[in-house]
Design an enzyme around this catalytic site. Sequence first.
Site, mmCIF file in Angstrom:
data_model
loop_
_atom_site.group_PDB
_atom_site.id
_atom_site.type_symbol
_atom_site.label_atom_id
_atom_site.label_comp_id
_atom_site.label_asym_id
_atom_site.label_seq_id
_atom_site.Cartn_x
_atom_site.Cartn_y
_atom_site.Cartn_z
ATOM 1 N N TRP A 218 0.835 -1.207 0.000
ATOM 2 C CA TRP A 218 0.000 0.000 0.000
ATOM 3 C C TRP A 218 0.863 1.248 0.000
ATOM 4 C CZ3 TRP A 218 -0.224 4.142 3.322
ATOM 5 C CH2 TRP A 218 -1.314 5.007 3.197
ATOM 6 N N HIS A 219 2.019 1.179 0.676
ATOM 7 C CA HIS A 219 2.870 2.359 0.797
ATOM 8 C C HIS A 219 3.553 2.738 -0.510
ATOM 9 C CE1 HIS A 219 2.372 1.682 5.132
ATOM 10 N NE2 HIS A 219 2.721 2.941 5.260
ATOM 11 N N GLY A 220 3.773 1.809 -1.383
ATOM 12 C CA GLY A 220 4.416 2.186 -2.630
ATOM 13 C C GLY A 220 4.741 1.010 -3.515
ATOM 14 N N PHE B 226 2.343 8.554 -1.258
ATOM 15 C CA PHE B 226 1.607 7.301 -1.126
ATOM 16 C C PHE B 226 0.127 7.484 -1.433
ATOM 17 C CE2 PHE B 226 5.008 6.743 2.280
ATOM 18 C CZ PHE B 226 5.910 6.246 1.380
#
Length: 477
Positions: free
Chosen positions: A325-327, A477
């Site tokens: 999800w963060h990247g 993000f």
Amino acid sequence: MLFNSIQYLIFLPTVFILYWFIFNRKLKIQNFLLLTVSYVFYGWWDWRFLSLIIFSSIIDFYCGIYIKKAKRMLIKKRWLTLSMLINLGFLGVFKYFNFFSSSLENALNSIGYQVDTLTLNIILPVGISFYTFQTMSYTIDVYRDKLKPTKDPIAFFAFVSFFPQLVAGPIERATNLLPQFYEKRTFDLEKAKDGLRQILWGLFKKIVIADNCAVIVNQVFENYTEYNASSLALGSIFFAFQIYGDFSGYSDIAIGTARLFGFNLMQNFAFPYFSRDIAEFWRRWHISLSTWFRDYVYIPLGGSRGSTFKKVRNTFIIFVVSGFWHGANWTFIVWGLLNAIYFLPLLLLNKNRNNTDTVAEKKVFISFKELINVSITFTLTIIAWVFFRAPNVSTAFNYINNIFSNTLFTMPSISLKPLAFIIILIVIEWIQRHRKHGLELDNPKMSRPLRWGVYYTFIIIIFWFGAEKQEFIYFQF
């Protein structure tokens, strides 16, 4: 528009005056004002991406209505699936398409097939991961009969785009934030005062802690082969406080700003670096995302129930998905895997709920045992943060390998300036660890002149020692 910018310094009081003194007679007009200024706030970066958030809002608004109207479960699932596909589809195209495309190309090239896969020359819309998850919580909760679908498009669109937390959270649940747009809001002076205090605390963490650390962290990580081990170790510590000051600082400003307008947002950080194990850390770090994944992914998978295999499987899924999800980078996936590995022994030994209270509860000083546990947890967290910050996995491994060398106990060759501010942060947060934020000063024994002295001291520190303006880390993000 950045919270720490001149534009926002003009924007916020202007909206505040319009909200409470011009458009305060009717709730719908207030909501429409919030919707308008939220679109202005978001469109400040790139007005073209407003079409995404508007389209997503339209889809989920009508999906919620049709989920409720549907008589058959199959039809309900189809409307929910439509909502999920469109929202996750936006994320897939803008955030992950190039990652999967380049990963496929590298995999095929490594086995002898020389191919050039398609990549898209597009910009990642600011905050897309945050507002996508926020609006998905609405359709999921309507599907689960935890929330009645709204028929007020202005309230719903304002909920999705609410400017204080639009681009970097907290990721609010529809069950918490959306009903607040239905209720008549009256100005609460005490709530507004505490909101201003929390904004001030957030600005201190961002401008003084995070931005001062960022200057050194950028130098160290970009030229890590030129520094001795002690400098690398200190650089990784500085990054731990940079990302904490940056992200929790944003959350504090967002929560404080919302309070100025009569809204209550959820707490997103609860002094996580005082955690005694990784499970406690994840109950205190980015709480809105952790609980989102817990309620919408982990528990539906079975959570910690069932066989040992399922427990381990669910743990790895939740942390890997959180990392992804963060990247779109393998570094974030490895970061998630590391945290899963840290968490696993606690889960298997049934110790993941051991530390649910506040560290050193009702005590002034921490015990030796708790100090050791906090130190170990912080060290493990720092190691994981190296992967989070490094541009690629090999650099992260090399960075950590260089830390554990014979120069670890030599004098660092980087500036120690941020240490003084970090110590101030730690001391204040330790004293205030039972509260919501560092400047929650409601002690009746504290005189008014002393309180104002504290406020002015922080204002002076921000203006005097604030570093060059840096964009918030989580905007990417």
